[in-house]
Design an enzyme around this catalytic site. Structure first.
Site, PDB file in Angstrom:
ATOM      1  N   TYR A 181       0.825  -1.221   0.000  1.00 20.31           N
ATOM      2  CA  TYR A 181       0.000   0.000   0.000  1.00 20.31           C
ATOM      3  C   TYR A 181       0.859   1.271   0.000  1.00 20.31           C
ATOM      4  CZ  TYR A 181      -3.695  -3.232   1.659  1.00 20.31           C
ATOM      5  OH  TYR A 181      -4.568  -4.277   1.827  1.00 20.31           O
ATOM      6  N   HIS A 238       0.743 -11.630   1.930  1.00 19.72           N
ATOM      7  CA  HIS A 238      -0.329 -10.914   1.229  1.00 19.72           C
ATOM      8  C   HIS A 238      -1.029 -11.772   0.174  1.00 19.72           C
ATOM      9  CE1 HIS A 238      -1.519  -6.519   0.153  1.00 19.72           C
ATOM     10  NE2 HIS A 238      -2.513  -7.336  -0.108  1.00 19.72           N
TER      11      HIS A 238
HETATM   12  P1  NAP Z   1     -14.340  -1.592   1.449  1.00 17.64           P
HETATM   13  O1  NAP Z   1     -13.990  -1.297   2.860  1.00 17.64           O
HETATM   14  O2  NAP Z   1     -15.237  -2.735   1.122  1.00 17.64           O
HETATM   15  O3  NAP Z   1     -15.004  -0.340   0.757  1.00 17.64           O
HETATM   16  C1  NAP Z   1     -14.440   0.931   0.786  1.00 17.64           C
HETATM   17  C2  NAP Z   1     -15.373   1.846  -0.015  1.00 17.64           C
HETATM   18  O4  NAP Z   1     -16.598   2.042   0.694  1.00 17.64           O
HETATM   19  C3  NAP Z   1     -14.781   3.199  -0.227  1.00 17.64           C
HETATM   20  O5  NAP Z   1     -15.135   3.601  -1.532  1.00 17.64           O
HETATM   21  C4  NAP Z   1     -15.482   4.078   0.809  1.00 17.64           C
HETATM   22  O6  NAP Z   1     -15.594   5.386   0.307  1.00 17.64           O
HETATM   23  C5  NAP Z   1     -16.839   3.426   0.913  1.00 17.64           C
HETATM   24  N1  NAP Z   1     -17.446   3.552   2.250  1.00 17.64           N
HETATM   25  C6  NAP Z   1     -16.867   3.247   3.439  1.00 17.64           C
HETATM   26  N2  NAP Z   1     -17.742   3.395   4.452  1.00 17.64           N
HETATM   27  C7  NAP Z   1     -18.912   3.786   3.895  1.00 17.64           C
HETATM   28  C8  NAP Z   1     -20.192   4.082   4.431  1.00 17.64           C
HETATM   29  N3  NAP Z   1     -20.445   3.980   5.727  1.00 17.64           N
HETATM   30  N4  NAP Z   1     -21.172   4.465   3.555  1.00 17.64           N
HETATM   31  C9  NAP Z   1     -20.921   4.568   2.229  1.00 17.64           C
HETATM   32  N5  NAP Z   1     -19.725   4.294   1.664  1.00 17.64           N
HETATM   33  C10 NAP Z   1     -18.723   3.903   2.492  1.00 17.64           C
HETATM   34  O7  NAP Z   1     -13.005  -1.779   0.555  1.00 17.64           O
HETATM   35  P2  NAP Z   1     -11.473  -2.068   0.802  1.00 17.64           P
HETATM   36  O8  NAP Z   1     -10.774  -0.816   1.166  1.00 17.64           O
HETATM   37  O9  NAP Z   1     -10.993  -2.771  -0.418  1.00 17.64           O
HETATM   38  O10 NAP Z   1     -11.412  -3.098   2.008  1.00 17.64           O
HETATM   39  C11 NAP Z   1     -11.160  -2.734   3.350  1.00 17.64           C
HETATM   40  C12 NAP Z   1      -9.730  -3.004   3.742  1.00 17.64           C
HETATM   41  O11 NAP Z   1      -9.397  -4.382   3.516  1.00 17.64           O
HETATM   42  C13 NAP Z   1      -8.687  -2.264   2.905  1.00 17.64           C
HETATM   43  O12 NAP Z   1      -8.598  -0.905   3.207  1.00 17.64           O
HETATM   44  C14 NAP Z   1      -7.448  -3.061   3.216  1.00 17.64           C
HETATM   45  O13 NAP Z   1      -6.945  -2.703   4.487  1.00 17.64           O
HETATM   46  C15 NAP Z   1      -8.007  -4.469   3.205  1.00 17.64           C
HETATM   47  N6  NAP Z   1      -7.832  -5.139   1.885  1.00 17.64           N
HETATM   48  C16 NAP Z   1      -7.000  -6.208   1.803  1.00 17.64           C
HETATM   49  C17 NAP Z   1      -6.821  -6.888   0.608  1.00 17.64           C
HETATM   50  C18 NAP Z   1      -5.907  -8.071   0.551  1.00 17.64           C
HETATM   51  O14 NAP Z   1      -5.573  -8.531  -0.546  1.00 17.64           O
HETATM   52  N7  NAP Z   1      -5.500  -8.614   1.670  1.00 17.64           N
HETATM   53  C19 NAP Z   1      -7.497  -6.453  -0.555  1.00 17.64           C
HETATM   54  C20 NAP Z   1      -8.346  -5.354  -0.446  1.00 17.64           C
HETATM   55  C21 NAP Z   1      -8.518  -4.716   0.766  1.00 17.64           C
HETATM   56  P3  NAP Z   1     -14.912   6.661   1.031  1.00 17.64           P
HETATM   57  O15 NAP Z   1     -13.490   6.302   1.361  1.00 17.64           O
HETATM   58  O16 NAP Z   1     -15.030   7.743   0.005  1.00 17.64           O
HETATM   59  O17 NAP Z   1     -15.758   6.888   2.241  1.00 17.64           O
END
Ligand code: NAP
Length: 281
Positions: free
Chosen positions: A48, A106
């Protein structure tokens, strides 16, 4: 906050803050805001490019290090014993900490057994409090769980209402491994935030679609790490401990499960070629 107990006895908050796609520039401020909203568990990764921002926010908060639970992940380009070992030192330096709470592989590509050995060594040296994997689907998960000395404490995989990982969670449980969700909102895919089932259930409790989605995973004992750059949504995503879904609600949400990724398949040769290629960069 509620906690899960990992297979080595350490406790991990069931809800944390993820910083994927949070730029290096904005990360320190976002994590500072998240800490202000009450988050203590932060999920980052070498890939990241923002571990420094996490470390800066943690240090500048003035809150004791032991209050935090920091997760990071060894990237594919650091796979193999020697490279992983060096990368763990780099992560510690960027996080400005003498230890990492949870260290994950990862992606299951490259010499990840070598990486895991370096992680077991770091664990024994007290540089890491728990080790595990990420994106290990049942085939690779079972293989690694059966062939390492220290069983993975956690497996972080894509988990949300459209891809619920019911069977994989059972398999992880057999090995004492905790399921941790990434993408609890599927990053908004499939018109997530307008889902009728989640909205109807949320209306009963005065809760949003996002809150119902998180609550559902928490009630299934899944660790969640939603990401947002908005302070209001950070607060909203934390307010999921003051209501409970009924069995009937849970059954309704179970019906949304499509049993497959909304992102990419780790069984698709093109995806594997792409990810393996990233490791060579
Ligand atoms: P997510 O948490 O499923 O979704 C994030 C999205 O949702 C963003 O666009 C955010 O927009 C929006 N959002 C968040 N809260 C909200 C709410 N209450 N109402 C409306 N929209 C909302 O996606 P993610 O970031 O992919 O997953 C979470 C975490 O998992 C990551 O940050 C990372 O730490 C981890 N991850 C790990 C892997 C892996 O391969 N191990 C892959 C992907 C992710 P805004 O930011 O504009 O609010």
């Amino acid at each position: 906050m509620e906690y899960v107990k990992l297979n080595n006895g350490i406790e991990m908050p069931i809800l944390g803050y993820g910083v994927y796609q949070v730029t290096a520039e904005e990360c320190e401020q976002c994590v500072t805001d998240a800490i202000g909203a009450g988050y203590r568990s932060i999920d980052t990764a070498q890939a990241y490019g923002n571990e420094e921002g996490v470390g800066n926010a943690m240090i500048k908060s003035g809150i004791a290090r032991e209050e935090f639970f920091i997760t990071t992940k060894v990237w594919i380009s650091n796979a193999g014993y020697e490279k992983a070992k060096t990368s763990i030192e780099e992560s510690l330096e960027k996080l400005q900490s003498s230890y990492i709470d949870l260290l994950l592989i990862h992606q299951p590509f490259g010499d990840y057994y070598g990486s895991y050995r370096a992680m077991e060594e770091a664990y024994r040296e007290g540089k890491v409090r728990a080790i595990g994997v990420s994106n290990f689907y049942p085939d690779r998960f079972i293989d690694i769980a059966e062939n390492v000395e220290i069983k993975p404490a956690v497996n972080q995989v894509e988990t949300h209402v459209f891809n619920q990982q019911v069977k994989p969670q059972e398999i992880m449980k057999k090995h004492g491994t905790q399921l941790m969700s990434w993408g609890p909102f599927a990053e908004g895919k499939n018109d997530f935030f307008n889902n009728e089932t989640l909205q109807t259930i949320g209306d009963k409790y005065g809760k949003s679609v996002a809150q119902v989605a998180l609550r559902y995973l928490i009630q299934r004992n899944i660790v969640v790490i939603p990401k947002t750059v908005s302070k209001d949504r950070m607060v909203q995503n934390m307010e999921v401990f003051d209501f409970s879904l009924t069995h009937a609600d849970m059954d309704e949400i179970l019906k949304l499960d499509q049993g497959e990724s909304l992102f990419f398949s780790h069984y698709d040769p093109a995806t594997v070629e792409f990810l393996v290629g990233l490791g060579k960069k």
